[in-house]
Each structure stands twice: as structure tokens, then as C-alpha cells.
Design a protein around this motif. Structure first.
Motif, PDB file in Angstrom:
ATOM      1  N   GLY A  21       0.791  -1.376   0.020  1.00 18.82           N
ATOM      2  CA  GLY A  21      -0.134  -0.061  -0.011  1.00 18.82           C
ATOM      3  C   GLY A  21       0.811   1.229  -0.117  1.00 18.82           C
ATOM      4  O   GLY A  21       0.524   2.314  -0.952  1.00 18.82           O
ATOM      5  N   LEU A  22       1.922   1.136   0.739  1.00 21.32           N
ATOM      6  CA  LEU A  22       2.836   2.355   0.660  1.00 21.32           C
ATOM      7  C   LEU A  22       3.278   2.727  -0.504  1.00 21.32           C
ATOM      8  O   LEU A  22       3.491   3.835  -0.952  1.00 21.32           O
ATOM      9  N   TYR A  23       3.917   1.510  -1.383  1.00 25.67           N
ATOM     10  CA  TYR A  23       4.619   1.553  -2.391  1.00 25.67           C
ATOM     11  C   TYR A  23       3.645   1.960  -3.499  1.00 25.67           C
ATOM     12  O   TYR A  23       3.693   3.054  -4.589  1.00 25.67           O
ATOM     13  N   GLY A  24       2.209   1.698  -3.253  1.00 28.32           N
ATOM     14  CA  GLY A  24       1.247   1.998  -4.258  1.00 28.32           C
ATOM     15  C   GLY A  24       0.835   3.597  -4.014  1.00 28.32           C
ATOM     16  O   GLY A  24       0.571   4.375  -5.211  1.00 28.32           O
ATOM     17  N   ALA A  25       1.014   4.020  -2.709  1.00 26.98           N
ATOM     18  CA  ALA A  25       0.891   5.503  -2.496  1.00 26.98           C
ATOM     19  C   ALA A  25       1.948   6.319  -3.344  1.00 26.98           C
ATOM     20  O   ALA A  25       1.511   7.386  -3.860  1.00 26.98           O
ATOM     21  N   TYR A  26       3.121   5.989  -3.221  1.00 24.97           N
ATOM     22  CA  TYR A  26       4.310   6.634  -4.054  1.00 24.97           C
ATOM     23  C   TYR A  26       4.017   6.507  -5.688  1.00 24.97           C
ATOM     24  O   TYR A  26       3.764   7.568  -6.193  1.00 24.97           O
ATOM     25  N   TYR A  27       3.497   5.279  -5.872  1.00 18.42           N
ATOM     26  CA  TYR A  27       3.248   5.072  -7.364  1.00 18.42           C
ATOM     27  C   TYR A  27       2.107   5.995  -7.679  1.00 18.42           C
ATOM     28  O   TYR A  27       1.968   6.477  -9.009  1.00 18.42           O
ATOM     29  N   ILE A  66      17.976  -4.910   5.664  1.00 19.50           N
ATOM     30  CA  ILE A  66      17.462  -3.406   6.218  1.00 19.50           C
ATOM     31  C   ILE A  66      16.168  -3.920   7.417  1.00 19.50           C
ATOM     32  O   ILE A  66      15.708  -4.880   7.183  1.00 19.50           O
ATOM     33  N   ARG A  67      16.690  -3.343   8.623  1.00 23.55           N
ATOM     34  CA  ARG A  67      15.579  -3.611   9.701  1.00 23.55           C
ATOM     35  C   ARG A  67      14.065  -3.120   9.251  1.00 23.55           C
ATOM     36  O   ARG A  67      13.962  -2.147   8.495  1.00 23.55           O
ATOM     37  N   GLY A  68      13.231  -4.018   9.558  1.00 29.79           N
ATOM     38  CA  GLY A  68      11.629  -3.785   9.284  1.00 29.79           C
ATOM     39  C   GLY A  68      11.461  -2.500   9.536  1.00 29.79           C
ATOM     40  O   GLY A  68      10.736  -1.957   8.600  1.00 29.79           O
ATOM     41  N   ARG A  69      11.791  -1.849  10.636  1.00 32.63           N
ATOM     42  CA  ARG A  69      11.248  -0.424  11.143  1.00 32.63           C
ATOM     43  C   ARG A  69      11.699   0.405  10.009  1.00 32.63           C
ATOM     44  O   ARG A  69      11.212   1.446   9.391  1.00 32.63           O
ATOM     45  N   ASP A  70      13.122   0.299   9.628  1.00 28.05           N
ATOM     46  CA  ASP A  70      13.793   1.360   8.774  1.00 28.05           C
ATOM     47  C   ASP A  70      13.112   1.243   7.199  1.00 28.05           C
ATOM     48  O   ASP A  70      13.170   2.138   6.349  1.00 28.05           O
ATOM     49  N   PHE A  71      12.966  -0.077   6.911  1.00 27.88           N
ATOM     50  CA  PHE A  71      12.368  -0.308   5.692  1.00 27.88           C
ATOM     51  C   PHE A  71      10.899   0.374   5.491  1.00 27.88           C
ATOM     52  O   PHE A  71      10.734   0.972   4.550  1.00 27.88           O
ATOM     53  N   VAL A  72      10.145   0.380   6.490  1.00 25.71           N
ATOM     54  CA  VAL A  72       8.882   0.925   6.435  1.00 25.71           C
ATOM     55  C   VAL A  72       8.949   2.729   6.424  1.00 25.71           C
ATOM     56  O   VAL A  72       8.368   3.266   5.505  1.00 25.71           O
ATOM     57  N   ALA A  73       9.971   3.003   7.018  1.00 28.83           N
ATOM     58  CA  ALA A  73      10.250   4.640   7.016  1.00 28.83           C
ATOM     59  C   ALA A  73      10.570   4.910   5.950  1.00 28.83           C
ATOM     60  O   ALA A  73      10.108   5.876   5.434  1.00 28.83           O
ATOM     61  N   ASN A  74      11.382   4.009   5.150  1.00 23.43           N
ATOM     62  CA  ASN A  74      11.696   4.487   3.806  1.00 23.43           C
ATOM     63  C   ASN A  74      10.599   4.466   2.655  1.00 23.43           C
ATOM     64  O   ASN A  74      10.612   5.305   1.920  1.00 23.43           O
ATOM     65  N   LEU A  75       9.856   3.497   2.909  1.00 23.62           N
ATOM     66  CA  LEU A  75       8.653   3.403   2.413  1.00 23.62           C
ATOM     67  C   LEU A  75       7.834   4.620   2.281  1.00 23.62           C
ATOM     68  O   LEU A  75       7.313   5.659   1.400  1.00 23.62           O
ATOM     69  N   VAL A  76       7.575   5.109   3.554  1.00 23.71           N
ATOM     70  CA  VAL A  76       6.711   6.436   3.941  1.00 23.71           C
ATOM     71  C   VAL A  76       7.331   7.438   3.261  1.00 23.71           C
ATOM     72  O   VAL A  76       6.623   8.460   2.785  1.00 23.71           O
ATOM     73  N   ALA A  80       6.105  10.038   0.656  1.00 23.74           N
ATOM     74  CA  ALA A  80       5.656  11.455   0.892  1.00 23.74           C
ATOM     75  C   ALA A  80       5.953  12.490   0.041  1.00 23.74           C
ATOM     76  O   ALA A  80       5.601  13.822   0.080  1.00 23.74           O
ATOM     77  N   ALA A  81       6.924  12.366  -0.982  1.00 23.13           N
ATOM     78  CA  ALA A  81       7.256  13.049  -2.328  1.00 23.13           C
ATOM     79  C   ALA A  81       5.846  13.730  -2.794  1.00 23.13           C
ATOM     80  O   ALA A  81       5.889  14.787  -3.321  1.00 23.13           O
ATOM     81  N   TYR A  82       4.768  12.795  -2.685  1.00 24.77           N
ATOM     82  CA  TYR A  82       3.696  13.151  -3.219  1.00 24.77           C
ATOM     83  C   TYR A  82       2.244  13.352  -2.260  1.00 24.77           C
ATOM     84  O   TYR A  82       1.125  13.699  -2.635  1.00 24.77           O
ATOM     85  N   GLU A  83       2.781  13.330  -1.065  1.00 23.91           N
ATOM     86  CA  GLU A  83       1.728  14.129   0.061  1.00 23.91           C
ATOM     87  C   GLU A  83       0.446  13.116   0.022  1.00 23.91           C
ATOM     88  O   GLU A  83      -0.650  13.898  -0.261  1.00 23.91           O
ATOM     89  N   PRO A  84       0.659  11.842   0.211  1.00 18.74           N
ATOM     90  CA  PRO A  84      -0.643  11.164   0.452  1.00 18.74           C
ATOM     91  C   PRO A  84      -1.303  11.512   1.821  1.00 18.74           C
ATOM     92  O   PRO A  84      -0.522  11.984   2.376  1.00 18.74           O
ATOM     93  N   SER A  85      -2.577  11.384   1.884  1.00 18.88           N
ATOM     94  CA  SER A  85      -3.392  11.699   3.363  1.00 18.88           C
ATOM     95  C   SER A  85      -3.365  10.192   4.089  1.00 18.88           C
ATOM     96  O   SER A  85      -3.815   9.259   3.243  1.00 18.88           O
ATOM     97  N   TYR A  86      -2.957  10.083   5.207  1.00 18.87           N
ATOM     98  CA  TYR A  86      -3.040   8.924   5.913  1.00 18.87           C
ATOM     99  C   TYR A  86      -4.331   8.899   6.919  1.00 18.87           C
ATOM    100  O   TYR A  86      -4.415   9.914   7.734  1.00 18.87           O
TER     101      TYR A  86
END
Lengths: 331, 113
Positions: A21-27, A66-76, A80-86
Motif C-alpha cells: 500500500g505504501l509503495y502504491g501511494a508513491y506510485y 534492512i531492519r523492518g522499521r527502517d524499511f517502512v520508514a523508507n517507504l513512507v 511523502a514526495a506526493y503527500e498522500p493523506s493517511y
């Protein structure tokens, strides 16, 4: 008076804020689409954050480890470049179509009009494992979460469970409650060693190899008074309790989306090669989906959601091309 | 792919794995528990919880005859009717819904290390 907020509008509504979903938000952003991301959990990251935030992930391209938490932070950060609303901590409970377009309602009453919906709900909705007794106290003397710790100030609280949630709440509440009793069915705790040490050093009373077998009080008035504990050896004792917090983990299933008219394949949603479900303008990607040859991996989910989002872009605007162009051309 | 419960679980039956399984796919027999490979999502949460290290990932069974026997027995637990039953368990979609099974495969009932 019931509040009827005006519906939210978005090009794409993504249901599920896990890696896919997070990568979908980027895409979606890359394809020029505005995006809302909904997840029932209070944080983004899906299973990675819920099950293994501290573990190393080694099977995603270009990330050797990559640590799970850092992986998720990277996806977010990437999205974020496209400012999705969460909209986190909220569950999508209903999906209908109006004038051929999806309308999704959340459990807090929020209504979202979307041009398209992309379901990336993974293994579905986590629901708390129930305590083996005392379900009739749910909502008064028994709960599965601590929403506001301050309501337990000066009270007698029993926390049940052996994982991080149970330890975190025992730790936090031991500073404000009159008493905290931590009850765990097994001998060993699963949670972080550091938290366990803090709990052991606090005034919290710990009962291991013990279960809660009864809740007692004035049920009609919603006033819990004590609970029965029973040890593995069969010894029973009574402990004062204004409230029991059962933190016994979660079981996930498809939840509300089972009722949306989607074509299902067992625990999964059937999709075609473009990620389209049987419902108009409703797509799906990642662990939620199934088709012949499917492999449920994050790598696969990333590819699937990229495919789906490119098709969303063209389905919404047929003048666009399916191929998105190269991201290297962007800013 | 799936996780599998092996011999150390027999007569231990701690159920720590059952408590952490996020999809509730671990079913309790009489002497041991069994993971439904169709329902398992390979998260690995159970593997680290098991106090007797009974849980292994199925690909480890390829070169180990004992693990392989438990892998095949795990499938049989769901695919073939258990003793005293007419129909196989199949994929019930959640252990909590149907309660503890209380019976093992013949292989496990007769197993002695």
C-alpha cells in the motif's frame, strides 16, 4: 445530533498501509493521482511493523539487509514526495458504487468518494484474541486496548498477556494505577527484555503460569471488583480489579471486505493481470490477491501495485499511456 | 511454503505458538499441534516462540527424513479423515472457531522417540 461530515474526495483510495500500500501511494503520486491511505492499525507498515519491526529484511531488490522499521520508514519517505493523506486507526467497513464510482465508508463514519480503490489489505483485519472468560464485561470492566491510560489512575488494574503490548501497558500503568497485576499463561514473557526489567522493578505484581478464570462484580452497574486467578498447579486466588486489559494478540481475517461482493479465492481476492478485481474501479495487489502462479512476497506486491496503479491511471484518463515514463526524468 | 511442527511438541503441547499465530492456523490435537499449510502465511512468529524448538520451515525437511515424516503427517492431519471421523478437517479457516481437535494422526498417536 448526528454529525454528517461532507465526504472526502480522492483519485485513489488505498486500503491497507503495509509495504504494498505504501509503495502504491508513491506510485499513485508518480502517476499524478491524489491519494488517501486507510489502515485499521494505528501505524503504517502492516505486518512488518506488527510482527517483525526489529528483524532484518533481505529479499527486496537493492536492499541487501534492512531492519523492518527502517524499511517502512523508507517507504513512507518515498511516498511523502506526493503527500498522500493517511487515515490510520480506522477501518474501511463498506464499499458501494455510486454513478459507477466507489464510495467507501470508514468505521468512524468518514465517507470517501474515490475515482478508484486499490486494496492492499494483506492478511486482512486484525481482531483481538478474546479472554477465555468474562466477555460479558467487554466495554465496562474488560478491554483489549488502552486508549487513554489516565482513566486507570488510582485504580486496580489486571493486565493479561506475555507480549510487548502487555508489558508496555503494565509498565505505563504501574506509574499511575493503585495496583497493577500482570498475568501470563506461560512461564516466559515474549516482550522486550528491557521493558520486562522495568516491570519487574516496578510495584507490578507478576503471576506467570497463571490464567484469569473469572471476573466478578456488579455487571449491571459495570463495576468490576475482582478477578479469579488460577495457576498451572491449580491454586486459585482473588485479586482486586477495577479493570482487566487483555493483550492476547490478534487474529487476522478478511473482515468487512468479505461482504463487498468481491470474487474471493479462499482467503484472497481474485485479480487479473492488471490487478483488476471483479468490481468496477476496484483493484487489488500484494498478499491479499491470488491468481495462478502467485507468490506472496513483498517483491511481488511492489510489482503488482505498480502494474495496478498504471492501469488505474489509464482507466481514469484514457488519454494517458500505460507506460509511466522514467522516474529519473522527475525532479 | 509453510512452517511445520515436529517431534519435540509431542506430549509438550505448550500452545505458545497458538497464542502468537496471526492467522490462527495452528490446530491442537491430543499429543501435539499441527500447522495448516494452506492457511499458514509464513510469518515465522511461531518458530521463535516454541519453548522446545519443535517448529521448522518446510524446506528444511527436504534432506531430513524425520522432518519429512512430520511434514507429510501435518498434511495428512488436514487432508485425511482423523481416527473416529468420517471427513477430513480440510482448511477450517481458524482454530479458535472449531476448538481443540483432541485427536492425532495414527503416526503421532503411535510415535515414540
Amino acid at each position: 445530533m448526528a454529525r454528517t461530515p461532507s465526504p472526502m474526495q480522492t483519485d485513489v483510495l488505498i486500503v491497507g498501509a503495509g509495504p504494498t500500500g505504501l509503495y502504491g501511494a508513491y506510485y499513485a503520486g508518480f502517476r499524478g493521482l491524489s491519494t488517501i491511505v486507510v489502515d485499521v492499525l494505528p501505524q503504517a507498515g502492516g505486518q512488518v511493523m506488527a510482527l517483525y519491526p526489529e528483524k532484518e529484511i533481505r529479499d527486496v531488490a537493492a536492499l541487501p539487509s534492512i531492519r523492518g522499521r527502517d524499511f517502512v520508514a523508507n517507504l513512507v519517505e518515498q511516498a511523502a514526495a506526493y503527500e498522500p493523506s493517511y487515515l490510520l486507526g480506522r477501518q474501511a467497513v463498506a464499499l458501494v458504487h455510486e454513478d459507477g464510482k466507489p464510495v467507501v465508508t470508514l468505521d468512524d463514519g468518514t465517507v470517501i468518494n474515490a475515482e478508484a480503490v486499490v486494496l492492499t489489505a494483506g492478511i486482512g483485519t486484525p481482531t483481538p484474541r478474546p479472554l477465555e472468560c468474562g466477555e460479558e464485561w467487554l466495554g465496562s470492566g474488560l478491554s483489549y486496548f488502552v486508549v487513554d491510560p489516565s482513566v486507570h489512575a488510582g485504580k486496580d488494574v489486571v493486565v493479561v498477556g506475555g507480549g510487548d503490548s502487555a508489558l508496555d501497558w503494565a509498565d505505563a500503568l504501574s506509574r499511575i494505577a493503585r495496583s497493577v497485576t500482570l498475568v501470563h499463561r506461560r512461564a516466559a514473557f515474549r516482550g522486550h527484555a528491557a521493558t520486562l526489567t522495568r516491570v519487574r522493578d516496578s510495584a507490578c505484581v507478576i503471576h506467570t503460569d497463571t490464567q484469569v478464570t473469572g471476573l466478578h462484580g456488579d455487571l449491571a452497574a459495570g463495576r468490576l471488583e475482582k478477578v479469579t486467578l488460577r495457576s498451572k498447579a491449580g491454586e486459585e486466588s482473588l485479586v482486586a480489579a477495577d479493570h482487566v486489559i487483555a493483550a492476547l494478540g490478534f487474529i487476522s481475517d478478511l473482515g468487512p471486505l468479505r461482504e463487498w461482493g468481491l470474487e474471493l479465492a479462499g482467503r484472497s481476492v481474485a485479480v487479473d493481470r492488471a490487478g483488476r478485481t471483479n468490481l468496477p474501479r476496484v483493484y487489488a495487489a500484494g498478499d491479499l490477491t491470488d491468481y495462478d502462479g502467485k507468490v506472496k512476497l513483498m517483491s511481488v506486491g511492489f510489482g503488482e501495485v505498480a502494474i495496478a496503479m498504471n492501469h488505474v491511471a489509464v482507466d481514469l484518463d484514457p488519454d494517458l499511456t500505460l507506460f509511466p515514463g522514467h522516474s529519473t526524468e522527475g525532479a | 511454503m509453510s512452517y511445520v511442527i515436529g517431534a519435540p511438541c509431542i506430549d509438550e503441547l505448550d500452545r505458545a505458538c497458538v497464542e502468537v499465530c496471526p492467522v490462527d492456523c495452528i490446530y491442537v490435537g491430543d499429543r501435539k499441534s499441527y500447522i495448516n499449510s494452506n492457511e499458514c502465511i509464513d510469518c515465522g512468529a511461531c518458530e521463535v516462540e516454541c519453548p522446545v524448538d519443535a517448529i521448522f520451515v518446510d524446506r528444511k525437511a527436504r534432506k531430513d527424513p524425520e522432518l519429512k515424516a512430520f511434514l507429510e503427517d501435518s498434511r495428512a492431519f488436514f487432508d485425511e479423515p482423523l481416527p473416529g471421523r468420517d471427513a477430513p478437517l480440510g482448511d477450517p479457516g481458524g482454530a479458535q472457531k472449531i476448538g481443540e481437535i483432541g485427536v492425532d494422526t495414527e503416526f503421532v498417536t503411535n510415535f515414540s522417540a
